[in-house]
Design an enzyme around this catalytic site. Structure first.
Site, short mmCIF file in Angstrom:
data_model
loop_
_atom_site.label_atom_id
_atom_site.label_comp_id
_atom_site.label_asym_id
_atom_site.label_seq_id
_atom_site.Cartn_x
_atom_site.Cartn_y
_atom_site.Cartn_z
N GLU A 176 4.50 -11.54 -6.04
CA GLU A 176 3.42 -11.68 -7.03
C GLU A 176 3.80 -11.17 -8.42
OE1 GLU A 176 3.60 -9.60 -4.56
OE2 GLU A 176 2.69 -7.66 -4.97
N CYS A 194 5.37 -6.21 1.67
CA CYS A 194 5.75 -4.79 1.61
C CYS A 194 5.11 -4.03 2.77
CB CYS A 194 5.40 -4.22 0.23
SG CYS A 194 6.25 -2.66 -0.10
N TYR A 195 4.14 -3.14 2.49
CA TYR A 195 3.48 -2.42 3.60
C TYR A 195 2.91 -3.42 4.61
CZ TYR A 195 0.04 0.46 6.06
OH TYR A 195 -0.70 1.10 7.03
N HIS A 251 8.09 -8.14 -3.62
CA HIS A 251 6.78 -8.55 -4.16
C HIS A 251 6.87 -9.91 -4.86
CE1 HIS A 251 4.54 -4.81 -3.43
NE2 HIS A 251 5.75 -4.27 -3.47
N LYS A 280 -8.12 -11.34 -18.19
CA LYS A 280 -8.77 -11.82 -19.41
C LYS A 280 -8.71 -13.35 -19.56
CE LYS A 280 -10.62 -10.30 -23.31
NZ LYS A 280 -11.59 -9.20 -23.36
N ASP A 308 -16.27 -10.52 -22.39
CA ASP A 308 -16.52 -10.03 -21.03
C ASP A 308 -18.02 -9.87 -20.74
OD1 ASP A 308 -13.83 -9.87 -21.28
OD2 ASP A 308 -13.74 -7.69 -21.37
N GLY A 354 0.85 -1.19 0.00
CA GLY A 354 0.00 0.00 0.00
C GLY A 354 0.88 1.23 0.00
#
Ligand code: XMP
Length: 527
Positions: free
Chosen positions: A185, A96-97, A183, A383, A241, A69
């Site tokens: 991710e 992180c945060y 991170h 997607k 979508d 964040g």
């Protein structure tokens, strides 16, 4: 810029009994974390950062990930988690945060570092801890922080360090609490997926048996609860979508769903017929087709500026949609197929033009204008996940794998004035491009392929006669995320067939070019 996340409270009647919750502290990456966890076949959803321990229990959470964040934990306005979450016995992973918060809450110290660290860093992992099982001792990680943990309480032990960050990973000595300053991710972190796999499977004890089909069941259940006896309107465009959104809603509420297809005259060849036939094959519910070709063409008369085109199309769309929606009695909700990348591009996008482009025309402008409650069941998905979900929901592969098509339609591929005649030329050329790519078996390999009509005439010779006709550009790109793209290296014989067919079969075209620009610096669409 920080996106606004709306998370609904769910009830105890969930299908996925094993789930990881991402507590969102305003991270750009919260949904990416959720996606990475789902890739481990563990259900994951994003919740508010201050979720209560009671709500966590109702979610049957097996693990809690505290996201990154933009705040500093030591500032007054810093978002905090409920302190009780650390005593629940549920494994916590702060990123992180999230790590700084966990360390700060449990007796450590966090300070700003002299220079913000952004980018790759060499990380030394010196422990045999479960979190780092299978990870090399030296590994490249992705950092993005201005603060860092400068002191840990004696209850914590460091698990990793970098040259500038002595505490790049930590673990509580007694409680199942972990922290990563980097991170895992993002793909730039080598073995990041393995670290997350270690966390969700080994540390949280999830079985990794979740499938996307369960997401459909979850979402359907949630939609049912939210909508009750209400009526939902869903705008259809023929794209994957909106089709998947409609399919989810149809499964949840059946005939309480009404769909609206606005034919703006900017659709591809036979598109309206295809959407209607696909719709009636899959749904037995209300479909409103608005024939608005003339309205849009009038609005676009004499307009050549791309932004002006988009604005006018956006306004006309809202006008048509609103008028039709007023005819649908008792409608309370409006469903949209917003995906996570749309959320990034329209709100938090760092990369300029896409943000502006998307803001104008996307149906995102509709809800506040119309006064409906917004439903966005695909908001957390990417997607490729939506495509897999479409298959799960029984939509045909042809529909699910359709290349994206922009909201303003052919208007942004018809450079210069948008007239019925020019649109017809473009439609004929476009259908040749797409059918030749399909014929060559390359439709799935390419991400988006189409024709563009230029406002340029040039001299040619056909038979014995001089021609002075239009130029068509063939555009085909390969991309994962549509934010960057490379031009497709299509075989010459395929390009040659396209060119010959377009010039022979489409009246008014005597020249075909192939666009070999990547994005950036070009964009995928020409306007
Ligand atoms: P660009 O041209 O920005 O396109 O590189 C990236 C992707 O977004 C699509 N696109 C749009 N989609 N409304 C949409 O729904 C728009 O205004 C719009 N503009 C671009 C484009 O087709 C590509 O897939």
């Amino acid at each position: 810029m920080q996106e606004q996340i709306v998370v609904e409270e769910t009830t105890g009647s969930q299908v996925a009994q094993q789930r990881i919750l991402v507590l969102d502290f305003g991270s750009q990456y919260a949904r990416l974390i959720a996606r990475r966890v789902r890739e481990q076949h563990v259900y994951c959803e994003i919740v508010k950062h201050d979720i209560s321990p009671e709500a966590i229990k109702r979610h049957h959470a097996k693990g809690l990930i505290l996201s990154g964040g933009p705040s500093s934990v030591y500032s007054n306005a810093a978002p905090k988690c409920h302190p009780g979450i650390f005593d629940m016995g549920i494994p916590v992973l702060g990123i992180c945060y999230g790590m700084q918060l966990a360390c700060d809450e449990l007796g450590g110290k966090v300070h700003s570092v002299p220079s913000r660290e952004y980018g790759r860093a060499r990380c030394h992992t010196n422990s045999g801890d479960a979190l780092f099982q299978g990870i090399p001792e030296e590994v490249d990680v992705w950092m993005s922080h201005g603060d860092q943990v400068t002191q840990i309480s004696e209850n914590f032990e460091p698990l990793a360090s970098t040259g500038t960050c002595p505490v790049a990973a930590v673990k509580h000595r007694e409680l199942p609490i972990y922290g990563l300053q980097f991170h895992p991710e993002v793909t730039h972190t080598a073995h990041g997926d393995q670290i997350l796999r270690n966390y969700v499977l080994s540390i949280c004890g999830c079985d990794g048996a979740w499938q996307l089909g369960a997401f459909a069941d979850e979402t359907v259940e949630r939609l049912r609860q939210r909508v009750g006896q209400g009526r939902v309107i869903c705008g259809l465009s023929g794209g994957v979508d909106s089709s998947v959104t409609a399919a989810l809603l149809y499964r949840a509420i059946g005939s309480q769903l009404s769909c609206i297809l606005v034919n703006n005259g900017l659709l591809r060849k036979a598109e309206q017929e295809t959407v209607i036939s696909e719709f009636s094959n899959h749904f037995q519910t209300d479909l409103h087709v608005v024939a608005a070709e003339d309205l849009f063409l009038d609005a676009l008369k004499g307009v050549t500026d791309p932004q002006e085109k988009r604005l006018r199309i956006g306004h006309t769309f809202i006008e048509c949609f609103k008028k039709e929606a007023e005819k649908i009695e008792d409608a309370r909700f409006l469903a949209q197929g917003t995906l996570y990348p749309d959320v990034i591009e329209s709100g938090a996008a760092p990369d300029g033009p896409a943000a502006t482009i998307k803001l104008h025309h996307n149906v995102g402008g509709l809800p506040s204008e119309l006064g409906f409650e917004l439903i966005e069941p695909l908001r957390d998905l990417f997607k490729d996940e939506v495509r897999r979900l479409g298959i799960e929901l029984g939509l045909p592969a042809e529909l699910v794998w359709r290349h994206p098509f922009p909201g303003p339609g052919l208007a942004v591929r018809c450079l210069g004035p948008v007239t019925r005649e020019r649109l017809d030329i473009l439609r004929e050329a476009d259908v040749i491009v797409v059918s030749e790519i399909k014929e060559a078996g390359l439709y799935r390999q390419t991400s988006q392929a189409f024709a563009v009509l230029l406002p340029v005439q040039s001299v040619g010779v056909m038979g014995d006669a001089r021609t002075y006709d239009n130029t068509v550009v063939v555009r085909s790109v390969d991309t994962d995320d549509f934010m960057t793209a490379d031009w497709s290296h299509l075989p010459y014989d395929l390009l040659s067939r396209m060119s010959t067919r377009i010039i022979n079969e489409v009246d008014g075209v005597n020249r075909v070019c192939y666009d070999i620009s990547s994005k950036p610096p070009a964009t995928i669409e020409w306007e």
